[in-house]
Write a protein that holds these residues in place. Structure first.
Motif, PDB file in Angstrom:
ATOM      1  N   PRO A 153       0.802  -1.175  -0.060  1.00 51.13           N
ATOM      2  CA  PRO A 153      -0.164  -0.042   0.050  1.00 51.13           C
ATOM      3  C   PRO A 153       0.870   1.286  -0.008  1.00 51.13           C
ATOM      4  O   PRO A 153       0.449   2.336  -0.440  1.00 51.13           O
ATOM      5  CB  PRO A 153      -0.818  -0.104   1.222  1.00 51.13           C
ATOM      6  CG  PRO A 153      -0.884  -1.622   1.646  1.00 51.13           C
ATOM      7  CD  PRO A 153       0.462  -2.257   1.064  1.00 51.13           C
ATOM      8  N   ALA A 192       2.283   1.751  -3.521  1.00 50.22           N
ATOM      9  CA  ALA A 192       1.166   2.435  -4.213  1.00 50.22           C
ATOM     10  C   ALA A 192       1.000   3.986  -4.139  1.00 50.22           C
ATOM     11  O   ALA A 192       0.810   4.681  -4.887  1.00 50.22           O
ATOM     12  CB  ALA A 192      -0.257   1.719  -4.110  1.00 50.22           C
ATOM     13  N   GLY A 239      -2.646  -0.779  -4.424  1.00 50.04           N
ATOM     14  CA  GLY A 239      -2.632  -0.729  -3.044  1.00 50.04           C
ATOM     15  C   GLY A 239      -3.925  -1.625  -2.320  1.00 50.04           C
ATOM     16  O   GLY A 239      -3.371  -2.052  -1.137  1.00 50.04           O
TER      17      GLY A 239
END
Length: 831
Positions: free
Chosen positions: A302, A305, A340
């Motif tokens: 995440p 991303a 993500g």
């Protein structure tokens, strides 16, 4: 409020649609927006009619609400019924786009700004710039001051003591170097005249600014940082050669302020014009670099991303949100969200949603060819490239992939034994071929609508430059980041980036010189229809093995004829050429041979790109002497094209200084280059190779000779040169008019075998002068469909009555004077 509701309704409609449904709906929205953006009066009507159709369709399709939420409707046989979803989604999207544009057009065509624009009122205004001022190319006049165009928001207008606050978009046209230093978000105060906008442009008015801007506020912190990065990259790139220092900022951040016009033209004709402006590929490279860096650091998925999303947003700010950048940014953000959250990303769905949202909230993009090209290229890569890659990939690569997939699903390999192998490549090579081919095929219909030509060399050119794009982008962006704090480090980074963009320039220059690099094709809707007809014929032929073999044989024979036989039989320039009159349009540009690789240039035409290309075709890289007959734009504006990558020994100008401003500008240009400037009197003589040049006029002791036209005095000051070869002679008469022709006839003998017709064949000709020359051939440099009526029918009739064969560049292209068996002949390059 309504556009937001329309976008929300459209998004709901797309929830139950497949990727194909979403793509068709988004494209329909784009087409609808394009259609309604033109005539303002039809917008409301179209919106009402579409909304009525949606209302009827909604009433009829209420029973499908559950199906949209829980699955697609089915036919009586249990198969999906996608066209019902497509129809409903298309109607809703069209209604949303129509409503959005209707509101926009209503806001722009009503109110005080629109009323003042209809009256061409002069106002004092406060505006906020929304983009960088872009310098306009000078296409007329002699040496005009810098001219700029920029989009802005008109905030305050003041007329005759009446001050009023508004908030509408406008387009600003202004002159002066002060505009080049302004940045987006700056507020300035100007005085100018409002005018009605160009039909179809979603702006309230055009503002023609008078005088310099008065800066009210500095740019925002974000734009100040972006401007610092852009200027830092420009400064670092200044250490590179001229053509590279303009392309690198254009490739990396879309800054084309220093772009060499010749490089830009080469890129366009080679199908590489997407490289001199930021596109989705640049943003993808930056996002990929951010992901790779964050992975090396060890960040979680995440966070990686989010880091990529921040990098893309920062890049979009620095590179400016052009249509292609906006499209790529929204798709990239969708991909970052998918990455993500760990969810699969549907490329077509992301593209469709991106197109829909952009058309809803920025409907002017529906008329942007750049946006259309970006969307079409992306769609081609998503739809066509994977299939073509799989067909081109070697059997081993495909078998490995199939075996992995089948093993994963517990199946055995079952490749079709009747599958046609065709050409086989390694998978990486197949992908490298499939991606540019798919993108080029997808954008070809739009290119036909734009320019009415096909660019078959674009696929090869894109393949060759592909390895250089990513290094140039990453190194250039890195240089932009470090330039504000470490200029020396930025200069080190641009050195390898310069090699990369240098390779791109070499490929583009090579591509445009190939035979049939661009093919003429009808433009507009007829050309598009003809292209679809050709595709409808070609696809069935190429799908059958026997017909494909015949087509490949014919294509191979045509390729051999074009690349081998044609250059041998019909090469240009013809062997033994003595002089070439370049087809420069409405102007003069002549090249007299001075030996292998050398040429004396007489006038440079109005366009440096055209003049440079003519010299390249002739193989001239050394100009020992350049003669500028008089300082009119159609004879001197092409000077940068002659100076590009060539040595110029000296420049000869007229001794009669009839245009002080133009001559001063010309002298300053030559002084910066260190080129001597000479004025030659009658009787001055030079010999270069087989050519002997003698100056016949004008006499510096004579005063100016005015005529009927505004520029007659300058025309009559033209340098007149007599060129002699062993086989004959030619008289180069500049733009002499009647008065100077008669004066020259009184002072000297003007006989020649060939005449360069004075002043593009205007009706200001002396019959006694033309008769005294006694030319057997008359060459006229003239632009097709020009506004001056050149060449005049009376002049053509007089020349033919005197026994001269008339040749024109607007009908035959370049004209070459050649030596054949001790005599001279004229050979046209065109039909």
């Amino acid at each position: 409020m309504l556009p937001a509701l329309a976008a929300w309704a459209s998004a709901l409609a797309l929830l139950g649609c497949s990727a194909r449904t979403a793509l068709i709906a988004a494209l329909s929205t784009t087409l609808t927006a394009s259609a309604v953006a033109w005539p303002a009066r039809s917008v409301v009507w179209r919106a009402r009619s579409v909304c009525w159709r949606v209302r009827v369709a909604t009433r009829q399709g209420r029973s499908n609400t559950w199906a949209f939420q829980h699955g697609s409707p089915t036919t009586k046989h249990g198969a999906p019924a996608p066209w019902r979803n497509i129809t409903i989604a298309t109607l809703i999207c069209a209604a949303a786009a129509s409503a959005s544009i209707a509101l926009r057009v209503h806001a722009l065509t009503t109110g005080p700004v629109a009323d003042l624009a209809k009256k061409n009122t002069t106002i004092e205004a406060q505006i906020a710039l929304t983009d960088d001022p872009k310098r306009r190319q000078n296409r007329s006049g002699h040496f005009n001051q810098e001219s700029y165009v920029t989009p802005a928001t008109l905030e305050i207008i003041q007329t005759a003591g009446n001050r009023q606050a508004v908030n509408v978009p406008i387009t600003v046209f202004a002159n002066g170097h002060d505009w080049s230093t302004l940045l987006p978000s700056q507020h300035v105060e100007v005085t100018g005249r409002l005018a009605k906008p160009t039909p179809g442009d979603l702006v309230a008015a055009i503002l023609l600014v008078q005088g310099p801007p008065r800066v009210l506020t500095p740019p925002s912190l974000l734009q100040t940082a972006a401007g610092s990065l852009r200027s830092g990259l420009r400064a670092a790139a200044a250490t590179l050669p001229t053509d590279q220092q303009g392309l690198l900022p254009g490739l990396v951040v879309g800054d084309v302020s220093r772009m060499d016009p010749q490089v830009s033209s080469d890129l366009k004709e080679a199908g590489l014009s997407h490289l001199n402006a930021v596109s989705g590929a640049n943003l993808a490279i930056v996002a990929g670099g951010a992901l790779a860096l964050s992975r090396l650091i060890g960040l979680s998925l995440p966070v990686r991303a989010a880091f990529a999303a921040i990098a893309m947003l920062a890049f979009a700010v620095v590179a400016r949100p052009s249509p292609s950048v906006l499209r790529a940014l929204l798709m990239g953000l969708a991909a970052a969200i998918a990455l993500g959250t760990g969810r699969a990303k549907d490329g077509l769905a992301a593209l469709s949603a991106t197109v829909l949202l952009l058309v809803l909230f920025a409907p002017e993009l529906a008329r942007s060819y750049g946006f259309a090209l970006s969307v079409a290229a992306t769609a081609g890569i998503l739809i066509l490239a994977p299939r073509w890659r799989d067909r081109l990939a070697s059997p081993k690569a495909e078998d490995d992939t199939d075996d992995q997939n089948n093993t994963r699903h517990g199946k055995q390999g079952d490749r079709d034994p009747q599958a046609e192998p065709g050409l086989q490549f390694p998978r990486w090579m197949a992908e490298a071929v499939a991606v540019p081919v798919a993108a080029q095929v997808a954008v070809t219909p739009i290119l036909v609508l734009m320019s009415g030509q096909l660019t078959p060399v674009a696929v090869i050119a894109n393949l060759l430059v592909a390895p250089a794009v990513a290094p140039a982008t990453l190194l250039g962006f890195g240089a932009a980041l470090v330039a504000p704090v470490w200029p020396g480090g930025a200069e080190l980074l641009v050195v390898p980036a310069g090699y990369a963009v240098g390779w791109i320039i070499i490929v583009a220059r090579w591509a445009v010189n190939l035979p049939f690099a661009t093919l003429p094709w009808p433009g507009g809707l007829p050309g598009l229809g003809l292209l679809l007809l050709a595709a409808a014929i070609a696809v069935p032929i190429l799908r059958r093995r026997a017909w494909r073999a015949v087509a490949e044989t014919v294509a191979g024979a045509a390729l051999v004829a074009v690349l081998v036989i044609r250059p041998i039989v019909g090469s240009w320039p013809p062997k033994g050429w003595l002089m070439v009159m370049c087809d420069v349009g409405q102007g003069d540009g002549l090249v007299v041979t001075a030996g292998p690789g050398r040429g004396i240039v007489v006038d440079t035409g109005p366009d440096p790109i055209v003049m440079d290309r003519c010299l390249r075709r002739l193989g001239v890289d050394d100009v020992p002497l350049l003669i500028l007959t008089h300082p009119h734009a159609d004879h001197v504006n092409g000077l940068p094209g002659v100076l590009r990558n060539r040595r110029v020994g000296a420049v000869v100008v007229s001794p009669q200084r009839t245009s002080a401003r133009a001559i001063a500008h010309l002298s300053a240009t030559l002084a910066r280059r260190g080129i001597p400037e000479w004025t030659a009197s009658p009787g001055t003589r030079w010999r270069f190779g087989p050519s002997e040049l003698t100056v016949l006029g004008p006499d510096p002791t004579l005063s100016e000779m005015s005529g009927q036209g505004e520029g007659s005095a300058i025309n009559n000051s033209s340098v007149v040169v007599h060129v002699r070869w062993q086989a004959g002679s030619i008289l180069l008469s500049g733009d002499l008019e009647t008065e100077a022709q008669d004066e020259l006839l009184r002072q000297t003998v003007v006989r020649a075998d060939i005449l360069k017709v004075p002043h593009h064949g205007s009706n200001r000709q002396s019959p006694a002068f033309l008769s005294a020359v006694g030319a057997r051939a008359a060459l006229t440099s003239v632009g097709a469909d020009n506004d001056y009526g050149h060449p005049a029918l009376s002049t053509l009739t007089l020349l033919r009555r005197l026994g001269a064969s008339v040749y024109r560049t607007d009908e035959s292209g370049d004209l070459a004077v050649v030596e054949r068996e001790g005599e001279m002949a004229v050979v046209p390059r065109g039909p």
